[in-house]
Design a protein around this motif. Structure first.
Motif, PDB file in Angstrom:
ATOM      1  N   GLY A 227      17.591 -62.178 -76.355  1.00  0.00           N
ATOM      2  CA  GLY A 227      17.674 -63.320 -76.839  1.00  0.00           C
ATOM      3  C   GLY A 227      16.549 -64.649 -76.417  1.00  0.00           C
ATOM      4  N   GLU A 228      16.674 -65.649 -77.176  1.00  0.00           N
ATOM      5  CA  GLU A 228      15.729 -66.658 -76.844  1.00  0.00           C
ATOM      6  C   GLU A 228      16.060 -67.115 -75.396  1.00  0.00           C
ATOM      7  OE1 GLU A 228      14.855 -69.446 -79.918  1.00  0.00           O
ATOM      8  OE2 GLU A 228      14.845 -67.860 -81.540  1.00  0.00           O
ATOM      9  N   LYS A 229      15.671 -66.677 -74.267  1.00  0.00           N
ATOM     10  CA  LYS A 229      15.657 -67.034 -73.043  1.00  0.00           C
ATOM     11  C   LYS A 229      14.345 -66.895 -72.413  1.00  0.00           C
ATOM     12  CE  LYS A 229      20.297 -64.727 -72.695  1.00  0.00           C
ATOM     13  NZ  LYS A 229      20.975 -63.559 -71.785  1.00  0.00           N
ATOM     14  N   PRO A 230      14.131 -67.956 -71.650  1.00  0.00           N
ATOM     15  CA  PRO A 230      12.782 -67.818 -70.608  1.00  0.00           C
ATOM     16  C   PRO A 230      12.611 -66.696 -69.827  1.00  0.00           C
ATOM     17  CG  PRO A 230      14.321 -69.543 -69.676  1.00  0.00           C
ATOM     18  CD  PRO A 230      14.861 -69.159 -70.936  1.00  0.00           C
ATOM     19  N   LEU A 231      11.551 -66.118 -69.692  1.00  0.00           N
ATOM     20  CA  LEU A 231      11.355 -64.713 -68.920  1.00  0.00           C
ATOM     21  C   LEU A 231      11.906 -64.694 -67.852  1.00  0.00           C
ATOM     22  CD1 LEU A 231       7.693 -64.019 -70.354  1.00  0.00           C
ATOM     23  CD2 LEU A 231       9.968 -62.854 -70.918  1.00  0.00           C
ATOM     24  N   HIS A 232      11.958 -65.804 -67.079  1.00  0.00           N
ATOM     25  CA  HIS A 232      12.710 -65.689 -65.572  1.00  0.00           C
ATOM     26  C   HIS A 232      14.248 -65.374 -65.581  1.00  0.00           C
ATOM     27  CE1 HIS A 232      13.221 -70.146 -66.309  1.00  0.00           C
ATOM     28  NE2 HIS A 232      14.423 -69.712 -65.862  1.00  0.00           N
ATOM     29  N   GLU A 233      14.696 -65.692 -66.794  1.00  0.00           N
ATOM     30  CA  GLU A 233      16.077 -65.130 -67.027  1.00  0.00           C
ATOM     31  C   GLU A 233      16.222 -63.622 -67.361  1.00  0.00           C
ATOM     32  OE1 GLU A 233      18.664 -67.552 -69.528  1.00  0.00           O
ATOM     33  OE2 GLU A 233      18.004 -69.258 -68.688  1.00  0.00           O
ATOM     34  N   TYR A 234      15.080 -63.184 -68.025  1.00  0.00           N
ATOM     35  CA  TYR A 234      14.919 -61.839 -68.176  1.00  0.00           C
ATOM     36  C   TYR A 234      14.964 -60.878 -66.949  1.00  0.00           C
ATOM     37  CZ  TYR A 234      14.338 -61.945 -73.376  1.00  0.00           C
ATOM     38  OH  TYR A 234      14.607 -61.761 -74.658  1.00  0.00           O
ATOM     39  N   LEU A 235      14.200 -61.564 -66.070  1.00  0.00           N
ATOM     40  CA  LEU A 235      14.039 -60.940 -64.720  1.00  0.00           C
ATOM     41  C   LEU A 235      15.230 -61.037 -64.051  1.00  0.00           C
ATOM     42  CD1 LEU A 235      12.552 -59.920 -62.160  1.00  0.00           C
ATOM     43  CD2 LEU A 235      12.071 -62.331 -61.611  1.00  0.00           C
ATOM     44  N   MET A 236      16.205 -61.917 -63.964  1.00  0.00           N
ATOM     45  CA  MET A 236      17.483 -62.103 -63.345  1.00  0.00           C
ATOM     46  C   MET A 236      18.356 -61.237 -63.917  1.00  0.00           C
ATOM     47  SD  MET A 236      17.694 -66.136 -62.980  1.00  0.00           S
ATOM     48  CE  MET A 236      19.168 -66.183 -62.113  1.00  0.00           C
ATOM     49  N   GLN A 237      18.168 -60.859 -65.209  1.00  0.00           N
ATOM     50  CA  GLN A 237      19.181 -59.737 -65.876  1.00  0.00           C
ATOM     51  C   GLN A 237      18.839 -58.443 -65.577  1.00  0.00           C
ATOM     52  OE1 GLN A 237      21.949 -61.334 -67.755  1.00  0.00           O
ATOM     53  NE2 GLN A 237      22.633 -58.862 -67.575  1.00  0.00           N
ATOM     54  N   ASN A 238      17.491 -58.204 -65.546  1.00  0.00           N
ATOM     55  CA  ASN A 238      17.041 -56.916 -65.129  1.00  0.00           C
ATOM     56  C   ASN A 238      17.911 -56.517 -63.816  1.00  0.00           C
ATOM     57  OD1 ASN A 238      15.441 -56.773 -67.343  1.00  0.00           O
ATOM     58  ND2 ASN A 238      13.592 -57.094 -66.318  1.00  0.00           N
ATOM     59  N   ALA A 239      17.825 -57.336 -62.878  1.00  0.00           N
ATOM     60  CA  ALA A 239      18.366 -57.142 -61.470  1.00  0.00           C
ATOM     61  C   ALA A 239      19.903 -56.939 -61.632  1.00  0.00           C
ATOM     62  CB  ALA A 239      18.285 -58.404 -60.666  1.00  0.00           C
ATOM     63  N   VAL A 240      20.472 -57.200 -62.616  1.00  0.00           N
ATOM     64  CA  VAL A 240      21.966 -57.071 -63.068  1.00  0.00           C
ATOM     65  C   VAL A 240      22.221 -55.607 -63.596  1.00  0.00           C
ATOM     66  CG1 VAL A 240      23.996 -57.897 -64.155  1.00  0.00           C
ATOM     67  CG2 VAL A 240      22.655 -59.510 -63.196  1.00  0.00           C
ATOM     68  N   ASP A 241      21.105 -55.370 -64.535  1.00  0.00           N
ATOM     69  CA  ASP A 241      21.420 -54.204 -65.530  1.00  0.00           C
ATOM     70  C   ASP A 241      20.761 -53.123 -64.800  1.00  0.00           C
ATOM     71  OD1 ASP A 241      22.669 -55.733 -67.260  1.00  0.00           O
ATOM     72  OD2 ASP A 241      20.844 -56.109 -68.553  1.00  0.00           O
ATOM     73  N   PHE A 242      19.626 -53.173 -64.128  1.00  0.00           N
ATOM     74  CA  PHE A 242      19.010 -52.147 -63.463  1.00  0.00           C
ATOM     75  C   PHE A 242      18.681 -52.576 -62.005  1.00  0.00           C
ATOM     76  CE2 PHE A 242      17.218 -53.061 -67.871  1.00  0.00           C
ATOM     77  CZ  PHE A 242      17.976 -52.035 -68.381  1.00  0.00           C
ATOM     78  N   PRO A 243      19.474 -52.691 -61.171  1.00  0.00           N
ATOM     79  CA  PRO A 243      19.384 -53.196 -59.795  1.00  0.00           C
ATOM     80  C   PRO A 243      18.344 -52.344 -59.173  1.00  0.00           C
ATOM     81  CG  PRO A 243      21.488 -52.569 -60.045  1.00  0.00           C
ATOM     82  CD  PRO A 243      20.754 -52.382 -61.431  1.00  0.00           C
ATOM     83  N   ASN A 244      18.529 -51.096 -59.084  1.00  0.00           N
ATOM     84  CA  ASN A 244      17.639 -50.039 -58.227  1.00  0.00           C
ATOM     85  C   ASN A 244      16.650 -49.574 -59.070  1.00  0.00           C
ATOM     86  OD1 ASN A 244      19.631 -50.481 -56.207  1.00  0.00           O
ATOM     87  ND2 ASN A 244      20.999 -49.060 -57.216  1.00  0.00           N
ATOM     88  N   GLN A 245      16.438 -49.902 -60.242  1.00  0.00           N
ATOM     89  CA  GLN A 245      15.242 -49.112 -60.781  1.00  0.00           C
ATOM     90  C   GLN A 245      13.958 -50.005 -60.397  1.00  0.00           C
ATOM     91  OE1 GLN A 245      15.626 -48.857 -64.969  1.00  0.00           O
ATOM     92  NE2 GLN A 245      13.829 -49.834 -65.594  1.00  0.00           N
ATOM     93  N   PRO A 246      12.976 -49.031 -60.172  1.00  0.00           N
ATOM     94  CA  PRO A 246      11.654 -49.560 -59.931  1.00  0.00           C
ATOM     95  C   PRO A 246      11.146 -50.545 -60.863  1.00  0.00           C
ATOM     96  CG  PRO A 246      11.702 -47.305 -59.238  1.00  0.00           C
ATOM     97  CD  PRO A 246      12.896 -47.596 -59.992  1.00  0.00           C
ATOM     98  N   GLY A 247      10.645 -51.545 -60.527  1.00  0.00           N
ATOM     99  CA  GLY A 247       9.951 -52.531 -61.534  1.00  0.00           C
ATOM    100  C   GLY A 247       8.249 -52.442 -61.076  1.00  0.00           C
ATOM    101  N   TYR A 248       7.881 -52.581 -59.970  1.00  0.00           N
ATOM    102  CA  TYR A 248       6.545 -52.826 -59.663  1.00  0.00           C
ATOM    103  C   TYR A 248       6.224 -51.607 -58.599  1.00  0.00           C
ATOM    104  CZ  TYR A 248       5.635 -56.940 -62.645  1.00  0.00           C
ATOM    105  OH  TYR A 248       5.672 -57.831 -63.819  1.00  0.00           O
TER     106      TYR A 248
END
Length: 552
Positions: free
Chosen positions: A22-43
């Motif tokens: 949805g129309e959210k700033p990208l830092h909210e995408y980052l926070m949601q990634n932590a909820v949906d994929f907490p242990n998934q490697p990002g970088y």
């Protein structure tokens, strides 16, 4: 023109852009990634794997510290460092508070820093340790600067490296007096309790200084929505999806490097290998070891890999798509064929046309309908006009004029520069100062900058056109052209040439001029040649012709 622009829209792509969360700033995408994929490697940073939860936690803790120092909505905070995880943490922490990120190129020296800090009224700087000396030397001359955070790259390096490490990442850590240490902050601070409420299409989240082709650089004000739109448009037009593995070695302080290395992995929750800078061997190893399949590059990076000793024995077959930028050399069919052969099938294409004022990526190249020499077609929700310089009228396909562009990525204006804003931004259209045309199939062609066009014997000569023709010479590695005064022609072309190592000392300037004379019109071929070791360029690889003019 609108029908022409969408004529070759890929059938596989929906014509409407839908945002993943949805129309959210990208830092909210980052926070949601932590909820949906907490242990998934990002970088992954030279062997240190940072999960989405770790990155989000670090960022929220650092944001909490900034808030405790009085940073709030609208404050301008600078990032002054090479590519590193700390850059990502700083970028998103600043924006969690509704503050504004100001990227400062790590190549800037003290006299340049004074201008940028004063122009943007920067309140704080997050700096790497080795660059702090530049800030220290000018602190007394920067009235707006309240505090400095320093960091050492070693803080987020692994104990066991998996990729070759640049020398600048081995500097011994020290705590610098009168500054705050990012590692200590993250270890000792509680996370931010609540992010700032953002008006995504109106609040400014990023100030990007233009390269300043004429006059001093100007700060383009980009909104949180500009960043979301261009990131999503790029992700969906190039079909970046779950399971893709990317690599970021273009400078994060540059708008294109930011889209590819800061924004896209977070928006799409993709795995990304992050490098401080491009290194040929390290890039090859990363592709082999981590099976990178989507890759953004500058054409000179591709050339460096293609010419690397023993490259024919390396395995780059995981690569599927390589979007590249024509800085320093062209992304042409010759390069594409060589790259496809080396990688056993990877498609390389021109990434896009764009500029800082539009958060870049205004076009994309249809993967199934590549036109070399063009910049591709208009991306989502984007309109182009080609405008006659003399009359201001719109021109039909095939005619050359000034490129104007309009889309949701268009900036709000230049900070404290109302006259320059009015000149560039008119009724939502950015008048780019670039010369180009659109063909009958809707493909945009960039022909050059208005201010860099050479007037020779009454003819308009585009440096890029001469450079493309000169690049056909087997001895030339890189070439850049400028106009120099000529008593007969008004201006004539001068070419600065970087020879391939095997041709140095074996070909003369006169021989090169005679070759060019046979290949192009009399008003166009270079009347002067200068062999140099390298072309002056930005950290992103863009050739700085204005510096050549000073030499020429």
């Amino acid at each position: 023109m609108k029908d022409v622009l969408i004529k070759n829209w890929p059938k596989e792509l929906p014509k409407t852009l839908n945002y993943r969360l949805g129309e959210k700033p990208l830092h909210e995408y980052l926070m949601q990634n932590a909820v949906d994929f907490p242990n998934q490697p990002g970088y992954l940073y030279y062997g240190n794997t940072i999960t989405w939860k770790q990155l989000s936690d670090y960022t929220q803790k650092f944001a909490s510290f900034l808030q405790s120092k009085g940073i709030g909505k609208g404050d301008r905070i600078a990032l002054y460092m090479q590519n590193c995880p700390q850059y990502l943490i700083g970028h998103y922490a600043i924006q969690m508070l509704g503050a504004i990120v100001v990227p400062l190129n790590p190549m800037y020296k003290p006299s340049e820093l004074i201008y940028f800090i004063s122009e943007a009224e920067i309140k704080a700087i997050i700096s790497s340790q080795e660059l702090y000396q530049h800030i220290e030397s000018i602190k007394s001359e920067t009235l707006s600067l309240e505090f400095i955070v320093t960091t050492n790259y070693i803080d987020l390096l692994p104990e066991q490296l998996t990729l070759p490490l640049p020398e600048e990442l081995t500097i011994e850590k020290r705590i610098i007096n009168n500054t705050y240490d990012m590692k200590n902050i993250i270890q000792s601070t509680d996370p931010l309790s609540k992010t700032e409420e953002i008006d995504i299409w109106n609040d400014v989240g990023l100030l990007v200084f233009t390269s300043g082709t004429t006059g001093r650089p100007k700060a383009a004000m980009l909104t949180y929505g500009n960043a979301l739109f261009k990131t999503a448009a790029t992700v969906h037009s190039y079909r970046l999806g779950e399971g893709d593995r990317t690599l970021a070695n273009a400078p994060l302080c540059h708008i294109a490097g930011m889209v590819m290395g800061v924004n896209i992995p977070v928006y799409q929750a993709l795995f990304c290998v992050l490098f401080t800078r491009f290194d040929t061997e390290a890039t090859i190893q990363a592709i082999e070891k981590y099976k990178i399949n989507k890759f953004y590059s500058v054409a000179t990076m591709n050339a460096a890999i293609l010419n690397y000793p023993g490259i024919e024995n390396r395995d780059l077959s995981s690569l599927e798509l390589n979007f590249a930028t024509s800085f320093g050399m062209k992304v042409d069919e010759k390069l594409a064929n060589a790259w496809k052969k080396l990688t056993k099938g990877c498609v390389v294409l021109e990434a896009s046309y764009g500029l800082s004022e539009t958060h870049t990526c205004d076009t994309f190249m249809p993967i199934e309908k590549i036109k070399f020499g063009s910049c591709g077609i208009a991306t989502y929700d984007t309109e182009f006009r080609i405008i006659d310089f003399a009359t201001g009228e719109d021109l039909p396909p095939g005619k050359q004029g000034e490129i104007a562009v309009k889309n949701p990525g268009v900036f709000k204006g230049y900070l404290n520069r109302p006259e320059e804003t009015v000149e560039t931004l008119r009724d939502g259209w950015v008048y780019t100062g670039d010369i180009g045309c659109i063909d009958e199939d809707g493909y945009l062609y960039f022909l050059g900058r208005v201010k860099e066009m050479i007037k020779s014997s009454g003819f308009s000569v585009f440096p890029e056109n001469v450079e493309a023709l000169m690049s056909d010479h087997e001895a030339i590695s890189q070439v850049a052209c400028i106009g120099v005064p000529d008593p007969k022609r008004g201006e004539s072309v001068k070419a600065f040439i970087v020879l391939k190592p095997s041709y140095k000392g074996k070909i003369s300037e006169n021989e090169m001029i005679e070759w060019a004379k046979e290949k192009m019109a009399a008003y166009k071929y270079p009347r002067a040649i200068e062999f140099i070791d390298s072309l002056p360029a930005t950290s992103s690889g863009k050739v700085l012709r204005r510096l050549l003019k000073k030499e020429g």
